[in-house]
Design an enzyme around this catalytic site. Structure first.
Site, PDB file in Angstrom:
ATOM      1  N   ASP A   1      11.652  -0.436  38.619  1.00  0.00           N
ATOM      2  CA  ASP A   1      12.830  -1.196  38.049  1.00  0.00           C
ATOM      3  C   ASP A   1      13.314  -2.206  38.971  1.00  0.00           C
ATOM      4  O   ASP A   1      13.493  -3.049  38.897  1.00  0.00           O
ATOM      5  CB  ASP A   1      13.640  -0.267  37.808  1.00  0.00           C
TER       6      ASP A   1
ATOM      7  N   GLY B   1      22.068   2.185  28.696  1.00  0.00           N
ATOM      8  CA  GLY B   1      21.431   3.302  28.026  1.00  0.00           C
ATOM      9  C   GLY B   1      20.315   3.058  27.249  1.00  0.00           C
ATOM     10  O   GLY B   1      19.702   3.790  26.354  1.00  0.00           O
ATOM     11  N   ALA B   2      19.654   1.432  27.350  1.00  0.00           N
ATOM     12  CA  ALA B   2      18.666   1.188  26.411  1.00  0.00           C
ATOM     13  C   ALA B   2      17.241   1.131  27.079  1.00  0.00           C
ATOM     14  O   ALA B   2      16.252   1.005  26.721  1.00  0.00           O
ATOM     15  CB  ALA B   2      19.011  -0.217  25.728  1.00  0.00           C
ATOM     16  N   GLY B   3      17.296   1.610  28.364  1.00  0.00           N
ATOM     17  CA  GLY B   3      15.931   1.835  29.208  1.00  0.00           C
ATOM     18  C   GLY B   3      15.406   0.496  29.641  1.00  0.00           C
ATOM     19  O   GLY B   3      14.497   0.161  29.880  1.00  0.00           O
ATOM     20  N   LEU B   4      16.611  -0.385  29.725  1.00  0.00           N
ATOM     21  CA  LEU B   4      16.262  -1.843  30.296  1.00  0.00           C
ATOM     22  C   LEU B   4      16.716  -2.159  31.942  1.00  0.00           C
ATOM     23  O   LEU B   4      16.720  -3.214  32.287  1.00  0.00           O
ATOM     24  CB  LEU B   4      16.817  -3.068  29.677  1.00  0.00           C
ATOM     25  N   SER B   5      17.024  -0.844  32.460  1.00  0.00           N
ATOM     26  CA  SER B   5      17.201  -0.877  33.845  1.00  0.00           C
ATOM     27  C   SER B   5      18.572  -1.469  34.425  1.00  0.00           C
ATOM     28  O   SER B   5      18.692  -2.397  35.215  1.00  0.00           O
ATOM     29  CB  SER B   5      16.004  -1.307  34.681  1.00  0.00           C
TER      30      SER B   5
ATOM     31  N   GLU C   1       3.954   3.898  32.539  1.00  0.00           N
ATOM     32  CA  GLU C   1       5.257   4.523  32.230  1.00  0.00           C
ATOM     33  C   GLU C   1       5.079   5.791  32.894  1.00  0.00           C
ATOM     34  O   GLU C   1       4.001   6.481  32.805  1.00  0.00           O
ATOM     35  CB  GLU C   1       5.687   4.684  30.793  1.00  0.00           C
TER      36      GLU C   1
ATOM     37  N   GLU D   1      19.805   5.276  43.696  1.00  0.00           N
ATOM     38  CA  GLU D   1      19.614   6.159  42.649  1.00  0.00           C
ATOM     39  C   GLU D   1      19.408   7.608  43.009  1.00  0.00           C
ATOM     40  O   GLU D   1      19.886   8.434  42.654  1.00  0.00           O
ATOM     41  CB  GLU D   1      18.513   5.733  41.903  1.00  0.00           C
TER      42      GLU D   1
END
Ligand code: GLA
Length: 394
Positions: A175, A125-129, A39, A163
């Site tokens: 990602d 918003g869950a960090g799942l890209s 990470e 991005e």
């Protein structure tokens, strides 16, 4: 055969028809991702270990009647009408930025006017890209639409540049690679220095991954992400200047880092300490996976969490709480916050028979502590971006 639920394929086709009065020409499905370990090191010369999941950003596209193109965000009930061959500029935090960013990188193509609608089954918003799935999925659709012939790697890079230039997040490439190159039941073992990768079977015997969504997303996450990059780059620049043999974080040892500590300061020192340890942890984790030593893998996940929380400082009280509590649940071998941080999901390595009881226990504890009901998503590792032409439709 598409690895996308038939219900989603049908729903999106019907949505397109309801919006535009005809069937789409093409459907594209771009998945979200998990990351087992590695990470905040995709932009720090590291290795990462993501996988595509069975949650998608779905796009349906077909020709427009006039000269203008139209994009409908089905989940938001909003539209964006434009001339596809215009010049695009980013606007303050708006979903259209992801489309504009991609369109601007197809500027040499002649883009025939199109109508497109999209919707997501990736929790936002869950960090799942979901944003990488948005930009890469649209880039893929536009590539098919214009027959531009761009490679998958180019599409991932288009997603990343979108991005950087249109969303203001200086992210790495993990990602986008996971969404584009993911393979069913496999992890992507990616070298972020030379962008090479290989597939590793995601075989965890009787263990599985579970995501617990904290349902929080603290503001400033994007600016804090960019700030982490600056802090860690400060350390790298100093290390390179002091030790000419160092070309990347892979060459750095703890002793060298200690030697520059006074000059770079405590914060950059901590960030770099995390990076060096995490690069090693990913290598150890790959060995644990190969040798089916899942307890060891669980410990590495816990170490990663502590590093992200104490040294890289991208966790939050909600995720720290969930992580600590998850370790008291039966069958849990390890857990860590996942993705950029400041909220989003906890990734839990757990025995498959204990998933339900862990969900019940964690939901109860989290609700009592923060007044928030978390969501839980058992992980299914799926295929990277897929498309189908309308005539192939089920
Ligand atoms: C976000 C970024 C990725 C990566 C992760 C942290 O998801 O988009 O590039 O840096 O955070 O590992």
């Amino acid at each position: 055969m598409m690895d996308v639920p038939n219900a989603l394929i049908r729903e999106l086709s019907l949505d397109f028809k309801a919006q535009f009065g005809r069937s789409p020409s093409l459907l594209v499905f771009a998945p979200g991702r998990i990351n087992v370990i590695g990470e905040h090191i995709d932009y720090n010369d590291g290795y990462v270990c993501p996988a595509a999941i069975d949650k998608f950003m779905g796009f349906a596209i077909g020709p427009a009647n006039g000269d203008l193109s139209l994009i409908t965000a089905l989940d938001l009930n909003e539209e964006f009408q434009f001339d596809a061959n215009d010049t695009f500029h980013p606007e303050e935090s708006h979903w259209t930025n992801y489309f504009k960013g991609v369109l601007s990188q197809f500027s040499t193509e002649n883009i025939a006017p199109f109508q497109l609608c999209f919707k997501s089954t990736i929790p936002g918003g869950a960090g799942l890209s979901s944003s990488a799935a948005l930009s890469c999925g649209f880039a893929y659709a536009l590539n098919e639409w214009t027959k531009a012939g761009k490679s998958k790697k180019e599409l991932a890079l288009i997603g990343q540049r979108t991005e950087h230039l249109f969303a203001g997040v200086n992210c790495g490439l993990m990602d986008q690679f996971a969404s584009v190159f993911g393979q069913k039941n496999h992890l992507l073992w990616m070298d972020c220095q030379d962008l090479s990768f290989s597939y590793v079977p995601a075989d965890f015997e009787s263990y599985t991954f579970l995501l617990i969504d904290s349902k929080v997303k603290h503001s400033l996450a994007d600016s804090a992400y960019n700030q982490r990059r600056r802090e860690v780059e400060k350390a790298k620049d100093k290390l390179k200047a002091t030790f000419p043999e160092i070309t990347s974080f892979r060459d750095v040892n703890v002793k060298q880092l200690e030697q520059v500590k006074a000059e770079i300061g405590e914060t950059s020192f901590n960030r770099a300490s995390f990076v060096i340890a995490e690069i090693q942890r990913v290598k150890d984790a790959m060995k644990s996976i190969e040798n089916q030593r899942f307890e060891q893998l669980g410990s590495l996940l816990n170490e990663t969490h502590h590093g992200l929380s104490a040294l890289y400082e991208v966790s939050c009280i909600e995720l720290d709480f969930l992580q600590a509590q998850s370790l008291t649940c039966a069958g849990v071998l390890g857990a860590r916050m996942m993705g950029g941080g400041f909220g989003g999901c906890l990734l839990v390595l757990i025995h498959q028979d204990d998933v339900q009881s862990a969900i019940t226990q964690l939901s109860k504890q989290y609700l009592a502590k923060f007044g928030i009901e978390p969501a839980a998503y058992p992980v299914k590792i799926g295929q990277g971006i897929q498309h189908m032409n309308w005539h192939e439709q089920v």
